[in-house]
Design a protein around this motif. Sequence first.
Motif, short mmCIF file in Angstrom:
data_model
loop_
_atom_site.label_atom_id
_atom_site.label_comp_id
_atom_site.label_asym_id
_atom_site.label_seq_id
_atom_site.Cartn_x
_atom_site.Cartn_y
_atom_site.Cartn_z
N PRO A 77 0.82 -1.22 0.00
CA PRO A 77 0.00 0.00 0.00
C PRO A 77 0.85 1.27 0.00
O PRO A 77 0.49 2.26 -0.63
CB PRO A 77 -0.80 -0.11 1.31
CG PRO A 77 -0.81 -1.56 1.65
CD PRO A 77 0.48 -2.13 1.11
N GLU A 78 1.99 1.25 0.67
CA GLU A 78 2.86 2.45 0.73
C GLU A 78 3.38 2.79 -0.67
O GLU A 78 3.39 3.95 -1.08
CB GLU A 78 4.08 2.22 1.64
CG GLU A 78 3.77 2.03 3.11
CD GLU A 78 3.15 0.67 3.43
OE1 GLU A 78 3.42 -0.31 2.70
OE2 GLU A 78 2.36 0.59 4.39
N GLN A 81 0.60 4.27 -2.88
CA GLN A 81 0.34 5.70 -2.63
C GLN A 81 1.47 6.56 -3.19
O GLN A 81 1.24 7.61 -3.79
CB GLN A 81 0.18 5.98 -1.13
CG GLN A 81 -1.08 5.40 -0.49
CD GLN A 81 -2.38 5.94 -1.08
OE1 GLN A 81 -2.44 7.02 -1.66
NE2 GLN A 81 -3.45 5.18 -0.95
N GLN A 157 -8.78 0.77 6.31
CA GLN A 157 -7.64 1.54 5.82
C GLN A 157 -7.48 1.31 4.31
O GLN A 157 -7.19 2.25 3.55
CB GLN A 157 -6.36 1.10 6.57
CG GLN A 157 -5.13 1.92 6.21
CD GLN A 157 -5.29 3.40 6.50
OE1 GLN A 157 -5.72 3.77 7.60
NE2 GLN A 157 -5.00 4.26 5.53
N ASP A 161 -7.55 4.14 1.43
CA ASP A 161 -6.44 4.27 0.47
C ASP A 161 -6.96 4.24 -0.96
O ASP A 161 -6.52 5.01 -1.81
CB ASP A 161 -5.43 3.12 0.64
CG ASP A 161 -4.54 3.32 1.85
OD1 ASP A 161 -4.67 4.35 2.53
OD2 ASP A 161 -3.71 2.43 2.12
N ARG A 165 -6.59 7.30 -3.53
CA ARG A 165 -5.82 7.11 -4.76
C ARG A 165 -6.70 7.42 -5.98
O ARG A 165 -6.27 8.10 -6.90
CB ARG A 165 -5.31 5.66 -4.82
CG ARG A 165 -4.13 5.49 -5.69
CD ARG A 165 -3.14 4.53 -5.07
NE ARG A 165 -3.60 3.16 -4.98
CZ ARG A 165 -3.44 2.25 -5.94
NH1 ARG A 165 -2.89 2.59 -7.09
NH2 ARG A 165 -3.83 1.01 -5.76
#
Length: 211
Positions: A77-78, A81, A157, A161, A165
């Motif tokens: 996920p990091e 993003q 979460q 996200d 996005r």
Amino acid sequence: MSFIVAIDGPAAAGKGTISKAVAAHFGFAHLDTGLLYRGVGKKALAYSRTSYYPEVAEQLARELTADDLLAEGLRTPEVAQAASKIAVIPQVRSALVDFQKTFAKQSGGAVLDGRDIGTVICPDADVKLFITASAEIRAERRFKELTNSGQNVELSQVLQDVIARDARDASRDIAPMVVADDAVVINTTELSIEAAIKAAITVIEAQRSQG
Ligand code: DC
């Protein structure tokens, strides 16, 4: 002779799976263009805060290698993003254009999936598909993928996200994620993956038999 299939849509709508299946079905090459942005995003995360400065991010994009696209950890996920953040920088997008256009024109056919394939990279694609689904179902699918690959994430979460996005990808000034005028929209919210693949193949077959 080239035959180009452009597949766009938001995160986790099923584009990747559909693109791979379509490419295998027709014997076309496949490029997941999100990987290019993820590759740059991953380098940006590892680099420093200044990596989001346009000149620095452009340099990271120009230095991208095939190995960077095979690196581990591109699906976190990091990195997703970070990819979405560096994707708003026009210099980064320009640095990645030629590679994508050249890939698309190879003889034997190509499937490219991303956000701006039917609008910017291949506006003359033979077939344009836009794959979408509700944010909730996309978050559930991404949550399953991430937990199956051993990542520790919360569904709420993941949903946040996905929404953040989508908003960033759709609202940027350059090459935003939009449905091309001549794209066929496939909404996979209530479709099995098999049914979605079948729908995509049917659209492509129809175009091929006309062409
Ligand atoms: O498809 P993906 O989730 O792997 O893409 C990661 C990010 O990269 C996405 O949030 C926005 C950016 N991207 C883009 O701007 N244009 C593309 N053609 C593909 C991806």
